[in-house]
Design a protein around this motif. Structure first.
Motif, PDB file in Angstrom:
ATOM      1  N   ALA A 111       0.813  -1.208   0.104  1.00 40.01           N
ATOM      2  CA  ALA A 111       0.062  -0.002   0.146  1.00 40.01           C
ATOM      3  C   ALA A 111       0.652   1.327  -0.218  1.00 40.01           C
ATOM      4  O   ALA A 111       0.684   2.211  -0.825  1.00 40.01           O
ATOM      5  N   PRO A 112       1.808   1.291   0.819  1.00 37.42           N
ATOM      6  CA  PRO A 112       2.616   2.676   0.925  1.00 37.42           C
ATOM      7  C   PRO A 112       3.253   3.010  -0.437  1.00 37.42           C
ATOM      8  O   PRO A 112       3.232   4.135  -0.940  1.00 37.42           O
ATOM      9  N   PRO A 113       4.022   1.993  -1.046  1.00 41.70           N
ATOM     10  CA  PRO A 113       4.443   2.425  -2.237  1.00 41.70           C
ATOM     11  C   PRO A 113       3.553   2.639  -3.389  1.00 41.70           C
ATOM     12  O   PRO A 113       3.798   3.576  -4.338  1.00 41.70           O
ATOM     13  N   ILE A 114       2.325   1.871  -3.462  1.00 45.87           N
ATOM     14  CA  ILE A 114       1.345   2.311  -4.414  1.00 45.87           C
ATOM     15  C   ILE A 114       0.861   3.768  -4.118  1.00 45.87           C
ATOM     16  O   ILE A 114       0.603   4.547  -5.086  1.00 45.87           O
ATOM     17  N   ALA A 115       0.956   4.232  -2.859  1.00 50.76           N
ATOM     18  CA  ALA A 115       0.173   5.533  -2.341  1.00 50.76           C
ATOM     19  C   ALA A 115       1.159   6.618  -2.983  1.00 50.76           C
ATOM     20  O   ALA A 115       0.993   7.465  -3.574  1.00 50.76           O
ATOM     21  N   ASN A 116       2.651   6.182  -3.087  1.00 49.69           N
ATOM     22  CA  ASN A 116       3.625   7.052  -3.273  1.00 49.69           C
ATOM     23  C   ASN A 116       3.506   7.259  -4.773  1.00 49.69           C
ATOM     24  O   ASN A 116       3.574   8.412  -5.261  1.00 49.69           O
ATOM     25  N   PHE A 117       3.251   6.095  -5.584  1.00 46.87           N
ATOM     26  CA  PHE A 117       2.989   6.290  -7.062  1.00 46.87           C
ATOM     27  C   PHE A 117       1.946   7.045  -7.399  1.00 46.87           C
ATOM     28  O   PHE A 117       2.152   7.949  -8.346  1.00 46.87           O
ATOM     29  N   SER A 118       0.763   7.178  -6.397  1.00 47.16           N
ATOM     30  CA  SER A 118      -0.225   8.050  -6.802  1.00 47.16           C
ATOM     31  C   SER A 118       0.182   9.492  -6.791  1.00 47.16           C
ATOM     32  O   SER A 118      -0.732  10.427  -7.183  1.00 47.16           O
ATOM     33  N   LEU A 119       1.213  10.115  -6.306  1.00 44.22           N
ATOM     34  CA  LEU A 119       1.701  11.121  -6.279  1.00 44.22           C
ATOM     35  C   LEU A 119       1.816  11.918  -7.612  1.00 44.22           C
ATOM     36  O   LEU A 119       1.689  13.015  -7.887  1.00 44.22           O
ATOM     37  N   LYS A 120       2.112  10.913  -8.415  1.00 42.07           N
ATOM     38  CA  LYS A 120       2.077  11.202  -9.837  1.00 42.07           C
ATOM     39  C   LYS A 120       0.852  11.556 -10.606  1.00 42.07           C
ATOM     40  O   LYS A 120       0.834  12.114 -11.811  1.00 42.07           O
ATOM     41  N   PHE A 121      -0.230  11.372  -9.877  1.00 41.94           N
ATOM     42  CA  PHE A 121      -1.605  11.679 -10.653  1.00 41.94           C
ATOM     43  C   PHE A 121      -1.939  13.169 -10.660  1.00 41.94           C
ATOM     44  O   PHE A 121      -1.986  13.776  -9.445  1.00 41.94           O
ATOM     45  N   GLY A 122      -2.309  13.540 -11.661  1.00 38.36           N
ATOM     46  CA  GLY A 122      -2.882  14.729 -11.911  1.00 38.36           C
ATOM     47  C   GLY A 122      -4.486  14.768 -12.112  1.00 38.36           C
ATOM     48  O   GLY A 122      -4.994  13.609 -11.780  1.00 38.36           O
ATOM     49  N   SER A 123      -5.023  15.870 -12.263  1.00 43.82           N
ATOM     50  CA  SER A 123      -6.557  15.688 -12.338  1.00 43.82           C
ATOM     51  C   SER A 123      -6.985  14.649 -13.487  1.00 43.82           C
ATOM     52  O   SER A 123      -7.801  13.999 -13.351  1.00 43.82           O
ATOM     53  N   GLN A 124      -6.185  14.665 -14.462  1.00 43.61           N
ATOM     54  CA  GLN A 124      -6.434  13.840 -15.677  1.00 43.61           C
ATOM     55  C   GLN A 124      -6.468  12.118 -15.162  1.00 43.61           C
ATOM     56  O   GLN A 124      -7.116  11.595 -15.432  1.00 43.61           O
ATOM     57  N   GLU A 125      -5.467  11.818 -14.436  1.00 42.72           N
ATOM     58  CA  GLU A 125      -5.269  10.425 -13.853  1.00 42.72           C
ATOM     59  C   GLU A 125      -6.198  10.284 -13.028  1.00 42.72           C
ATOM     60  O   GLU A 125      -6.877   8.945 -12.771  1.00 42.72           O
ATOM     61  N   ASN A 126      -6.521  11.070 -12.174  1.00 37.97           N
ATOM     62  CA  ASN A 126      -7.600  11.016 -11.041  1.00 37.97           C
ATOM     63  C   ASN A 126      -9.012  10.474 -11.709  1.00 37.97           C
ATOM     64  O   ASN A 126      -9.792   9.879 -11.274  1.00 37.97           O
ATOM     65  N   ALA A 127      -9.205  11.292 -12.875  1.00 38.49           N
ATOM     66  CA  ALA A 127     -10.633  11.165 -13.323  1.00 38.49           C
ATOM     67  C   ALA A 127     -10.456   9.845 -14.054  1.00 38.49           C
ATOM     68  O   ALA A 127     -11.645   8.989 -14.061  1.00 38.49           O
ATOM     69  N   MET A 128      -9.380   9.341 -14.820  1.00 40.16           N
ATOM     70  CA  MET A 128      -9.489   8.056 -15.467  1.00 40.16           C
ATOM     71  C   MET A 128      -9.460   6.888 -14.434  1.00 40.16           C
ATOM     72  O   MET A 128     -10.079   5.898 -14.715  1.00 40.16           O
ATOM     73  N   MET A 129      -8.756   7.279 -13.144  1.00 43.39           N
ATOM     74  CA  MET A 129      -8.910   6.110 -12.310  1.00 43.39           C
ATOM     75  C   MET A 129     -10.159   5.994 -11.838  1.00 43.39           C
ATOM     76  O   MET A 129     -10.539   4.679 -11.535  1.00 43.39           O
ATOM     77  N   ALA A 130     -11.123   6.555 -11.473  1.00 44.33           N
ATOM     78  CA  ALA A 130     -12.366   6.667 -11.179  1.00 44.33           C
ATOM     79  C   ALA A 130     -13.100   5.942 -12.261  1.00 44.33           C
ATOM     80  O   ALA A 130     -13.984   5.011 -11.912  1.00 44.33           O
ATOM     81  N   VAL A 131     -12.974   6.305 -13.637  1.00 45.36           N
ATOM     82  CA  VAL A 131     -13.945   5.676 -14.644  1.00 45.36           C
ATOM     83  C   VAL A 131     -12.972   4.205 -14.772  1.00 45.36           C
ATOM     84  O   VAL A 131     -13.964   3.217 -14.890  1.00 45.36           O
ATOM     85  N   PHE A 132     -11.748   3.868 -14.423  1.00 40.81           N
ATOM     86  CA  PHE A 132     -11.281   2.633 -14.450  1.00 40.81           C
ATOM     87  C   PHE A 132     -12.271   1.773 -13.301  1.00 40.81           C
ATOM     88  O   PHE A 132     -12.573   0.542 -13.641  1.00 40.81           O
ATOM     89  N   GLY A 133     -12.129   2.352 -12.171  1.00 39.18           N
ATOM     90  CA  GLY A 133     -12.883   1.549 -11.351  1.00 39.18           C
ATOM     91  C   GLY A 133     -14.512   1.266 -11.741  1.00 39.18           C
ATOM     92  O   GLY A 133     -14.941   0.217 -11.321  1.00 39.18           O
TER      93      GLY A 133
END
Length: 500
Positions: free
Chosen positions: A130-152
Motif C-alpha cells: 500500500a505505501p509504495p502504491i500510495a507514493n506512486f499516486s503522487l504522480k496523478f494529476g486531475s486527468q489521472e484521477n478522473a481516469m482512475m475513477a472511470v477505470f474503477g
C-alpha cells in the motif's frame, strides 16, 4: 515507515481499542455465520456505531467486523452446505462432506486456521504494497484521477454478475445519483427538487445501508422460520487443537494466500473467485486429487486461506487509489469519507495516525477471530438457528438508527428507505447493487477530476480531451478502461462459440 508501524501497533494495543476490536470480531462472526447476512451488510449496518468514536478506534472495530465476518461465513458453509457469505461458497465443496462424515468440528477448525494464515498474508501485502502504491499516486494529476475513477467503474461493471447490459446500467444509475447536489463548477443545485437537505448530495451511508441492508431485509422477509436446523450442530465435536494443526498444509496456505491477495487487489474480483481459483490449484497439485469434493480437509484449507487473503488485498487499491477491491471495501471507503478521510497518499502521511492503527488492527483481527473461532466454534454454530423474524426485526432497527445517526437528520432515514425499496426491485430484476454503490461514490471523484482538467485547459473542450491522451499514465488508464469494457464481450463471444 517503521516508526509509523510501531505507532500503529501502539495505538491498536490500547485496551479500549482491543476491546472494540474483539467486539467487532464477535459481531462479524455472528453476521458472517448467518446465510444471506453478508460481510458487506454487516459492515454497512455497523458503521454508524463508529460515528462517536475516534477515527482510528472506529476503523479498528470495522477491521474486526470485516475479518470476523469473512471467517464466519465458513461456519454455515461447513455445517449446513449454505455459505454465510459469497466468499465461502467454495468451502461448501469439502466442508459439508466433512460434516456428513462426522468431521464437522475438524472442518471448522481447519477453516479457522486457514483463515488465519490467509488473513496474515493479506495483512502483509497491505502493509508493504500500500505505501509504495500510495507514493506512486503522487504522480496523478486531475486527468489521472478522473481516469482512475472511470477505470474503477468499468472494471466493476464488467465483472458484475449476470447481464453485462444490466451491470452497465447499474453503474450508470449510480453515476446519475452522484450528480444530485451542488454542481462542482457552478455551485448550482442539481436534481434537489428544492429540498435543502439534498444540496450536499446523497449521503453515502444511508444509501449504502438502504441498498445492501434494507434490500436484503426485504428479500428475506418472506422466510419466517430459522435459516436451518440440523442435528449435526447438536452433536458437533471440535477436536483438541495441536501445534501440528497450524502447519498441516504449509504449501497450500502459502499458494492459496498469494492467489487470494492478488485477486483481492483486482477491483471487483472478490473472495468467491479467489476461493475457486485456490481450490482448483490445490486439487491440481495435490497427491490425492480424488479426495477433493468428498470431504478433503486440504480443500477447506485452500478456499479459506484464499478468501481471507482477499480482505487485505481488497483494501490496497481502496486506500491508495480510491478504487475498492470489493463491495466490503466500498462500504469501508464510505466510512473513511464520512470521517473526512480521502484515499491517497495523504492517508499514509497527514493521516498516518489513523491509517497505521487501522492496518495494525487488521493484523490483530486475524489473531482475534482465530482465538474466538477456535474457542467458540460450537456456540457460533447455534447462530444459524436464530428465527428469521427476530433477525430481520433487529436489522431493520439498526438500519433506521444507523441512517439517522449519520447526521441526526430524518431525511437520511427517508433516503435509506427509498434506496432500500428501489434496491429491492433492482436486485429482483437482476441489476448489480455493487455497481450502483461504486457509481455513487466514484462519480463525484470522476466529475471533480474532469472539471479540474477542464479548468486547467482554460475551459477548452478540445484541449481537455487531448490532455487525457498526451499524459502517459492517463493514456495507459484510458487503454485499460477500453480493454476492461470489451473483454467481457470477447469472453461472451468465445463462450458462445464454444457452446455451438
Amino acid at each position: 515507515m517503521l516508526s509509523n508501524i510501531l505507532m500503529g501497533f501502539s495505538t491498536a494495543f490500547n485496551p479500549m481499542n482491543l476491546l472494540l476490536l474483539m467486539g467487532g470480531t464477535v459481531l462479524g462472526i455472528l453476521f458472517g455465520a448467518l446465510p444471506g447476512v453478508s460481510s458487506t451488510m454487516g459492515v454497512a449496518v455497523l458503521i454508524p456505531l463508529t460515528y462517536g468514536m475516534d477515527a482510528a478506534s472506529g476503523l479498528i472495530m470495522l477491521a474486526g467486523i470485516y475479518c470476523g465476518s469473512t471467517y464466519g461465513g465458513s461456519i454455515s458453509a461447513c455445517l449446513l452446505n449454505t455459505p454465510g457469505t459469497p466468499a465461502s461458497a467454495a468451502t461448501t465443496m469439502d466442508g459439508f462432506p466433512m460434516t456428513r462424515k462426522g468431521r464437522g468440528g475438524e472442518a471448522l477448525q481447519e477453516a479457522c486456521i486457514a483463515s488465519f494464515w490467509g488473513g496474515i498474508a493479506g495483512a502483509i501485502a497491505l502493509f508493504f504494497l500500500a505505501p509504495p502504491i500510495a507514493n506512486f499516486s503522487l504522480k496523478f494529476g486531475s486527468q489521472e484521477n478522473a481516469m482512475m475513477a472511470v477505470f474503477g467503474l468499468t472494471i466493476i461493471v464488467s465483472l458484475s454478475s449476470g447481464s453485462l447490459l444490466k451491470g452497465f446500467l447499474s453503474g450508470l444509475l449510480g453515476l446519475l445519483v452522484s450528480m444530485v447536489g451542488m454542481d462542482v463548477a457552478t455551485a448550482y443545485p442539481r436534481y434537489t427538487f428544492n429540498i435543502t437537505a439534498l444540496y450536499g448530495g446523497i449521503a453515502i451511508i444511508p444509501a449504502i445501508v438502504g441498498l445492501y441492508s434494507l434490500t436484503q431485509l426485504l428479500t428475506s422477509s418472506g422466510e419466517k422460520t430459522g435459516v436451518l436446523t440440523d442435528d449435526n450442530i447438536k452433536k458437533l465435536h471440535v477436536p483438541k487443537i495441536t501445534p501440528k494443526d497450524f502447519v498441516r498444509y504449509p504449501l497450500t496456505y502459502i499458494k492459496s494466500s498469494i492467489i487470494g491477495a492478488f485477486v483481492g487487489i483486482v477491483p471487483g474480483a472478490g473472495g468467491n473467485i479467489a476461493g475457486y481459483m485456490a481450490y482448483n490449484e490445490a486439487k491440481r497439485t495435490s497427491k490425492t486429487p480424488d479426495e477433493f469434493g468428498k470431504g478433503c480437509r486440504e480443500g477447506v484449507a485452500a478456499t479459506e486461506s484464499a478468501n481471507n487473503a482477499v480482505c487485505g488485498g481488497s483494501l490496497i487499491p481502496m486506500l491508495t487509489l480510491g478504487i475498492p477491491g470489493n463491495s466490503v471495501a466500498a462500504v469501508l471507503m464510505g466510512g473513511l469519507m464520512i470521517q473526512g478521510l480521502n484515499p491517497g497518499f495523504s492517508l499514509f502521511t497527514n493521516y498516518a495516525h489513523v491509517t497505521y492503527p487501522f492496518l495494525a488492527g487488521f493484523v490483530l483481527a486475524q489473531f482475534a477471530f482465530t482465538i474466538v473461532g477456535l474457542i467458540g466454534a460450537k456456540q457460533f454454530a447455534q447462530v444459524v438457528k436464530v428465527p428469521k423474524g427476530f433477525l430481520l426485526a433487529g436489522i431493520g432497527v439498526l438500519c433506521v438508527v444507523g441512517s439517522y445517526a449519520a447526521s441526526n437528520n430524518i431525511t437520511d432515514v427517508y433516503i435509506m428507505l427509498i434506496f432500500g425499496i428501489v434496491g429491492y426491485f433492482l436486485k429482483t430484476a437482476g441489476f448489480d447493487i455493487s455497481a450502483i454503490v461504486l457509481g455513487l461514490m466514484l462519480g463525484s471523484l470522476a466529475e471533480a477530476g474532469f472539471m479540474q482538467a477542464f479548468n486547467l485547459c482554460h475551459k477548452a473542450i478540445g484541449a481537455t480531451l487531448v490532455s487525457f491522451i498526451t499524459r502517459p499514465i492517463s493514456l495507459v488508464l484510458l487503454i485499460v478502461c477500453v480493454a476492461s469494457c470489451f473483454s467481457p464481450l470477447m469472453s461472451a463471444r468465445k463462450k458462445k462459440k464454444a457452446q455451438s
